[in-house]
Design a protein around this motif. Structure first.
Motif, PDB file in Angstrom:
ATOM      1  N   SER A 133       0.871  -1.216   0.058  1.00 43.24           N
ATOM      2  CA  SER A 133      -0.115  -0.077   0.183  1.00 43.24           C
ATOM      3  C   SER A 133       0.872   1.161  -0.082  1.00 43.24           C
ATOM      4  N   SER A 134       0.041   2.219  -0.148  1.00 42.69           N
ATOM      5  CA  SER A 134       0.837   3.562  -0.214  1.00 42.69           C
ATOM      6  C   SER A 134       0.025   4.873   0.207  1.00 42.69           C
ATOM      7  N   LYS A 135       0.393   5.633   0.901  1.00 43.14           N
ATOM      8  CA  LYS A 135      -0.034   6.644   1.632  1.00 43.14           C
ATOM      9  C   LYS A 135      -0.565   7.780   0.729  1.00 43.14           C
ATOM     10  N   GLY A 136      -1.985   8.014   0.899  1.00 37.26           N
ATOM     11  CA  GLY A 136      -2.463   8.933  -0.280  1.00 37.26           C
ATOM     12  C   GLY A 136      -2.490  10.419   0.343  1.00 37.26           C
ATOM     13  N   TYR A 179      -4.030   5.002   3.915  1.00 38.15           N
ATOM     14  CA  TYR A 179      -3.235   3.998   3.150  1.00 38.15           C
ATOM     15  C   TYR A 179      -4.311   3.281   2.334  1.00 38.15           C
ATOM     16  N   TYR A 180      -3.796   3.090   0.838  1.00 36.58           N
ATOM     17  CA  TYR A 180      -4.571   2.421  -0.056  1.00 36.58           C
ATOM     18  C   TYR A 180      -3.648   1.353  -0.839  1.00 36.58           C
ATOM     19  N   ASN A 181      -4.232   0.078  -0.788  1.00 32.66           N
ATOM     20  CA  ASN A 181      -3.661  -1.041  -1.604  1.00 32.66           C
ATOM     21  C   ASN A 181      -3.372  -0.764  -2.817  1.00 32.66           C
ATOM     22  N   SER A 182      -2.089  -0.874  -3.378  1.00 28.42           N
ATOM     23  CA  SER A 182      -1.599  -0.694  -4.683  1.00 28.42           C
ATOM     24  C   SER A 182      -1.772  -1.835  -5.589  1.00 28.42           C
ATOM     25  N   ILE A 183      -1.751  -3.075  -4.724  1.00 27.87           N
ATOM     26  CA  ILE A 183      -2.382  -4.458  -5.426  1.00 27.87           C
ATOM     27  C   ILE A 183      -3.447  -5.076  -4.614  1.00 27.87           C
ATOM     28  N   TYR A 184      -4.314  -5.577  -5.125  1.00 28.55           N
ATOM     29  CA  TYR A 184      -5.375  -6.165  -4.416  1.00 28.55           C
ATOM     30  C   TYR A 184      -6.269  -7.078  -5.425  1.00 28.55           C
TER      31      TYR A 184
END
Length: 98
Positions: free
Chosen positions: A51-54, A59-64
């Protein structure tokens, strides 16, 4: 429907952290996905996606996965791989790192 084979590599982590292992996936020997972790939560181990911080601080998953059943199967397979790795005998070639 595209069928894929998935190789799971589990590297147990023996540090003072809730992170218990680093997970790497290899799809059909062509695509590698790194950055997944097994984390010890209040209800046991769970699979955490990169994840990365918006800009909003969340935090948002970059792969899901868009399929909950697949995510559950993947999580179960990763936990099994982790348990197999930590239960191996000391003469194993797989090492814990921290």
């Amino acid at each position: 429907m595209l069928k894929s084979s998935i190789k799971i590599t589990c590297r147990p982590y023996d540090g003072n952290s809730k992170t218990k292992a680093f997970i790497e996936l290899c799809l059909d020997k062509t695509l590698v996905i790194k950055g997944l972790t097994l984390v010890e939560g209040s209800q046991g181990l769970f699979l955490s996606f990169p994840s990365s911080k918006g800009k909003d601080g969340k935090y948002y998953n970059s792969i899901y996965s868009m399929n909950k059943e697949f995510t559950g199967q993947l999580e179960d397979a990763c936990i099994k791989k982790y348990n197999d790795a930590v239960n191996k005998s000391d003469d194993s070639d797989e090492k814990l790192f921290s």
